[in-house]
Design a protein around this motif. Structure first.
Motif, PDB file in Angstrom:
ATOM      1  N   LEU A 295      20.286   4.309  -6.268  1.00 15.84           N
ATOM      2  CA  LEU A 295      20.825   5.638  -6.574  1.00 15.84           C
ATOM      3  C   LEU A 295      19.759   6.718  -6.406  1.00 15.84           C
ATOM      4  N   TRP A 296      18.537   6.465  -6.871  1.00 13.85           N
ATOM      5  CA  TRP A 296      17.482   7.459  -6.735  1.00 13.85           C
ATOM      6  C   TRP A 296      17.102   7.683  -5.275  1.00 13.85           C
ATOM      7  N   SER A 297      17.117   6.625  -4.484  1.00 14.88           N
ATOM      8  CA  SER A 297      16.747   6.777  -3.073  1.00 14.88           C
ATOM      9  C   SER A 297      17.755   7.619  -2.303  1.00 14.88           C
ATOM     10  N   ASP A 298      18.956   7.776  -2.856  1.00 18.18           N
ATOM     11  CA  ASP A 298      19.999   8.559  -2.189  1.00 18.18           C
ATOM     12  C   ASP A 298      20.016  10.004  -2.658  1.00 18.18           C
ATOM     13  N   GLU A 299      19.117  10.365  -3.586  1.00 21.72           N
ATOM     14  CA  GLU A 299      19.074  11.737  -4.104  1.00 21.72           C
ATOM     15  C   GLU A 299      18.446  12.678  -3.081  1.00 21.72           C
ATOM     16  N   ILE A 300      18.911  13.928  -3.087  1.00 19.83           N
ATOM     17  CA  ILE A 300      18.381  14.931  -2.164  1.00 19.83           C
ATOM     18  C   ILE A 300      17.028  15.445  -2.639  1.00 19.83           C
ATOM     19  N   ASP A 301      16.867  15.598  -3.946  1.00 19.27           N
ATOM     20  CA  ASP A 301      15.632  16.143  -4.510  1.00 19.27           C
ATOM     21  C   ASP A 301      14.456  15.245  -4.134  1.00 19.27           C
ATOM     22  N   ARG A 302      13.422  15.834  -3.543  1.00 19.54           N
ATOM     23  CA  ARG A 302      12.266  15.066  -3.100  1.00 19.54           C
ATOM     24  C   ARG A 302      11.508  14.441  -4.270  1.00 19.54           C
ATOM     25  N   GLY A 303      11.660  15.018  -5.459  1.00 16.50           N
ATOM     26  CA  GLY A 303      10.970  14.467  -6.616  1.00 16.50           C
ATOM     27  C   GLY A 303      11.377  13.043  -6.941  1.00 16.50           C
ATOM     28  N   PHE A 304      12.563  12.639  -6.488  1.00 16.06           N
ATOM     29  CA  PHE A 304      13.012  11.276  -6.761  1.00 16.06           C
ATOM     30  C   PHE A 304      12.344  10.247  -5.850  1.00 16.06           C
ATOM     31  N   ILE A 305      11.717  10.675  -4.754  1.00 15.90           N
ATOM     32  CA  ILE A 305      11.091   9.722  -3.832  1.00 15.90           C
ATOM     33  C   ILE A 305       9.954   8.977  -4.528  1.00 15.90           C
ATOM     34  N   GLU A 306       9.065   9.729  -5.188  1.00 10.25           N
ATOM     35  CA  GLU A 306       7.968   9.089  -5.905  1.00 10.25           C
ATOM     36  C   GLU A 306       8.487   8.257  -7.074  1.00 10.25           C
ATOM     37  N   ARG A 307       9.505   8.747  -7.753  1.00  7.62           N
ATOM     38  CA  ARG A 307      10.089   7.984  -8.859  1.00  7.62           C
ATOM     39  C   ARG A 307      10.691   6.673  -8.360  1.00  7.62           C
ATOM     40  N   THR A 308      11.277   6.702  -7.164  1.00  6.42           N
ATOM     41  CA  THR A 308      11.844   5.483  -6.592  1.00  6.42           C
ATOM     42  C   THR A 308      10.762   4.446  -6.340  1.00  6.42           C
ATOM     43  N   SER A 309       9.632   4.864  -5.757  1.00  8.35           N
ATOM     44  CA  SER A 309       8.524   3.934  -5.509  1.00  8.35           C
ATOM     45  C   SER A 309       7.975   3.374  -6.818  1.00  8.35           C
ATOM     46  N   ALA A 310       7.872   4.235  -7.840  1.00  7.88           N
ATOM     47  CA  ALA A 310       7.399   3.760  -9.139  1.00  7.88           C
ATOM     48  C   ALA A 310       8.370   2.734  -9.739  1.00  7.88           C
ATOM     49  N   ALA A 311       9.671   2.962  -9.580  1.00  5.99           N
ATOM     50  CA  ALA A 311      10.661   2.009 -10.095  1.00  5.99           C
ATOM     51  C   ALA A 311      10.573   0.681  -9.345  1.00  5.99           C
ATOM     52  N   ILE A 312      10.284   0.727  -8.040  1.00  6.07           N
ATOM     53  CA  ILE A 312      10.113  -0.510  -7.276  1.00  6.07           C
ATOM     54  C   ILE A 312       8.925  -1.310  -7.809  1.00  6.07           C
ATOM     55  N   ILE A 313       7.837  -0.605  -8.143  1.00  4.40           N
ATOM     56  CA  ILE A 313       6.669  -1.290  -8.710  1.00  4.40           C
ATOM     57  C   ILE A 313       7.034  -1.955 -10.039  1.00  4.40           C
ATOM     58  N   VAL A 314       7.801  -1.255 -10.870  1.00  2.00           N
ATOM     59  CA  VAL A 314       8.238  -1.844 -12.146  1.00  2.00           C
ATOM     60  C   VAL A 314       9.100  -3.074 -11.893  1.00  2.00           C
TER      61      VAL A 314
ATOM     62  N   GLY B 218       0.810  -1.211   0.000  1.00  2.00           N
ATOM     63  CA  GLY B 218       0.000   0.000   0.000  1.00  2.00           C
ATOM     64  C   GLY B 218       0.846   1.264   0.000  1.00  2.00           C
ATOM     65  N   ASN B 219       1.911   1.260   0.816  1.00  2.00           N
ATOM     66  CA  ASN B 219       2.788   2.431   0.861  1.00  2.00           C
ATOM     67  C   ASN B 219       3.473   2.663  -0.484  1.00  2.00           C
ATOM     68  N   MET B 220       3.959   1.568  -1.094  1.00  2.00           N
ATOM     69  CA  MET B 220       4.614   1.708  -2.395  1.00  2.00           C
ATOM     70  C   MET B 220       3.628   2.147  -3.473  1.00  2.00           C
ATOM     71  N   THR B 221       2.396   1.641  -3.399  1.00  2.00           N
ATOM     72  CA  THR B 221       1.403   2.006  -4.402  1.00  2.00           C
ATOM     73  C   THR B 221       1.026   3.481  -4.287  1.00  2.00           C
ATOM     74  N   ILE B 222       0.820   3.946  -3.043  1.00  2.00           N
ATOM     75  CA  ILE B 222       0.452   5.346  -2.843  1.00  2.00           C
ATOM     76  C   ILE B 222       1.549   6.269  -3.368  1.00  2.00           C
ATOM     77  N   ASN B 223       2.796   5.969  -3.009  1.00  2.00           N
ATOM     78  CA  ASN B 223       3.906   6.795  -3.495  1.00  2.00           C
ATOM     79  C   ASN B 223       4.193   6.562  -4.973  1.00  2.00           C
ATOM     80  N   GLY B 224       4.001   5.311  -5.410  1.00  2.00           N
ATOM     81  CA  GLY B 224       4.337   4.982  -6.792  1.00  2.00           C
ATOM     82  C   GLY B 224       3.385   5.568  -7.805  1.00  2.00           C
ATOM     83  N   VAL B 225       2.103   5.744  -7.420  1.00  2.00           N
ATOM     84  CA  VAL B 225       1.149   6.346  -8.353  1.00  2.00           C
ATOM     85  C   VAL B 225       1.613   7.745  -8.744  1.00  2.00           C
ATOM     86  N   GLY B 226       2.093   8.495  -7.770  1.00  2.00           N
ATOM     87  CA  GLY B 226       2.634   9.817  -8.086  1.00  2.00           C
ATOM     88  C   GLY B 226       3.901   9.737  -8.915  1.00  2.00           C
ATOM     89  N   GLY B 227       4.666   8.641  -8.760  1.00  2.00           N
ATOM     90  CA  GLY B 227       5.889   8.492  -9.538  1.00  2.00           C
ATOM     91  C   GLY B 227       5.641   8.268 -11.006  1.00  2.00           C
TER      92      GLY B 227
END
Length: 410
Positions: free
Chosen positions: A368-387, A52-61
């Motif tokens: 690598l994305w999870s270590d980025e400072i930019d908050r925009g990568f957080i949602e992208r990281t969750s989306a990549a996990i779903i992939v 659920g947590n990954m889906t919520i964050n991943g949808v935005g990713g």
């Protein structure tokens, strides 16, 4: 003839102590069942929370902030046709004709200078790719949804400076700024801007690496299992930490292939070493489970020992071997440490062309994305996990299908 009274006299009697111990055993069994059920419920609950947590964050990713920009190509002065725009250097040609300036001017006409400044610097490249796909656009006016800057995307999410939040709110009210599904996330590669990143480069690198891993680990692992179980004396296989395989790949494979650092070929060979013990162990167990009568029957009709192994034992053991292969490949797909040591953490902005091209894989990309400072990568990281999870499910489903297809009963 035995009378009912004699039968009743010989029937064993249950003492109070026996009854007490019997009740204790039943109570222990009930408690064991309850503990097992509780453990399963907790595991399922944790799994649902994680998904659920990954889906919520991943949808935005899978979405990105985009600005609406109408461009009148008929008045822009751009020239081109299907033949010229199909050439490899068509994007550079459009750049030389002033496409970046044309896009920036159209954005300023639409949203003003403040809004146009928040258009992504590489937005014109998406326009160029659309023109290459449909040269007929040059004869009229088209409306594009182009990526906004990371600052404007943050302001749209209620973060960043108050000025940027106010600008984002204004553009949203005017209908110029929206969150839209980003199909390009599945077709682009890594980038420094979270608005421009994609997973295709890492996904293709994972596919190429898994092909090399399977091509090496499966046949060598199966043959090793056959030899160890059928011919070799008693032996044992010890587990080795995955980081050791990375060190081995760094010391041996990169010494042999010094120009293939971060290539899927080297990564696949490294992961093949790590996967082979899993295939060997499961293969030995599957071979051992084949009934001895199969071997005896084959020998009785005149088959040689080699024919018994390859014509009878191996086909019957193949489903169990494929089960071990599924486990080994799933582990290899999620490994990061060995690949970091051989250089597969490099910034790769284009998908690999083959097994020897620089590449990265999905787990490393996620790291690598999870270590980025930019908050925009957080949602992208969750989306990549779903992939990554979907890729794993597809790979496992294919392996299970093959296992069921070759499965035989006796």
């Amino acid at each position: 003839m035995t009378s009912p009274a004699d039968t009743e006299a010989r029937r064993p009697t249950r003492s109070a102590a026996f009854e007490k111990r019997l009740k204790q055993r039943y109570a222990q069994e009930r408690r064991f069942k309850l503990f097992g059920l509780f453990a399963i419920i907790v595991s399922i609950a944790i799994l649902f929370v994680l998904l659920g947590n990954m889906t919520i964050n991943g949808v935005g990713g899978f979405q990105r902030a985009e600005l609406q920009v109408p461009i009148d190509f008929a008045e822009s002065g751009l020239a081109g046709d299907a033949a010229s725009l199909s050439q490899p250097g068509a994007v550079q040609t459009l750049e030389m004709q002033g496409l970046p300036e044309i896009v920036a001017f159209a954005a300023e006409q639409r949203m003003g200078a403040a809004g146009a400044e928040q258009l992504s610097q590489d937005a014109w490249r998406e326009v160029a790719e659309d023109l290459r796909a449909d040269p007929g656009m040059l004869r009229g006016q088209e409306t594009f949804w182009l990526p906004a800057s990371g600052d404007l995307a943050s302001g749209m999410d209620g973060e960043g400076s108050p000025e940027m939040q106010a600008l984002a709110a204004q553009l949203e009210r005017e209908g110029y700024l929206e969150k839209r599904f980003d199909w390009g996330f599945l077709t682009r590669s890594d980038a420094t801007d979270p608005q421009q990143v994609g997973v295709w480069g890492a996904l293709k690198g994972s596919i190429l690496t898994m092909i090399v891993t399977l091509a090496l680990a499966f046949p060598i692992g199966v043959l090793s299992a056959l030899y160890l179980e059928e011919y070799a004396p008693k032996n044992n296989l010890a587990a080795v930490p995955s980081i050791i395989f990375g060190l081995l790949g760094l010391a041996v494979f990169l010494w042999i292939f010094p120009n293939m650092r971060s290539a899927p070929l080297v990564g696949g060979m490294t992961l093949a070493l790590m996967t082979m013990p899993v295939i060997v162990i499961s293969g030995r167990n599957a071979i051992k489970a084949v009934p001895p009568s199969i071997r005896d029957g084959a020998l009785a009709v005149g088959a040689s020992p080699v024919q018994v192994v390859f014509h009878h034992v191996l086909p019957l053991a193949l489903p169990g071997i494929l089960t071990g292969t599924i486990i080994g490949m799933a582990r290899a797909l999620g490994e990061t440490a060995p690949l970091l040591l051989i250089g597969m953490r490099a910034f790769v902005a284009t998908p690999p062309d083959g097994f020897t091209s620089p590449a990265t894989v999905l787990p490393v990309q996620i790291f690598l994305w999870s270590d980025e400072i930019d908050r925009g990568f957080i949602e992208r990281t969750s989306a990549a996990i779903i992939v990554l999870l979907l890729f794993l499910l597809v790979m496992n489903a294919l392996a299970i299908y093959l296992r069921n297809k070759f499965e035989k009963t006796w």
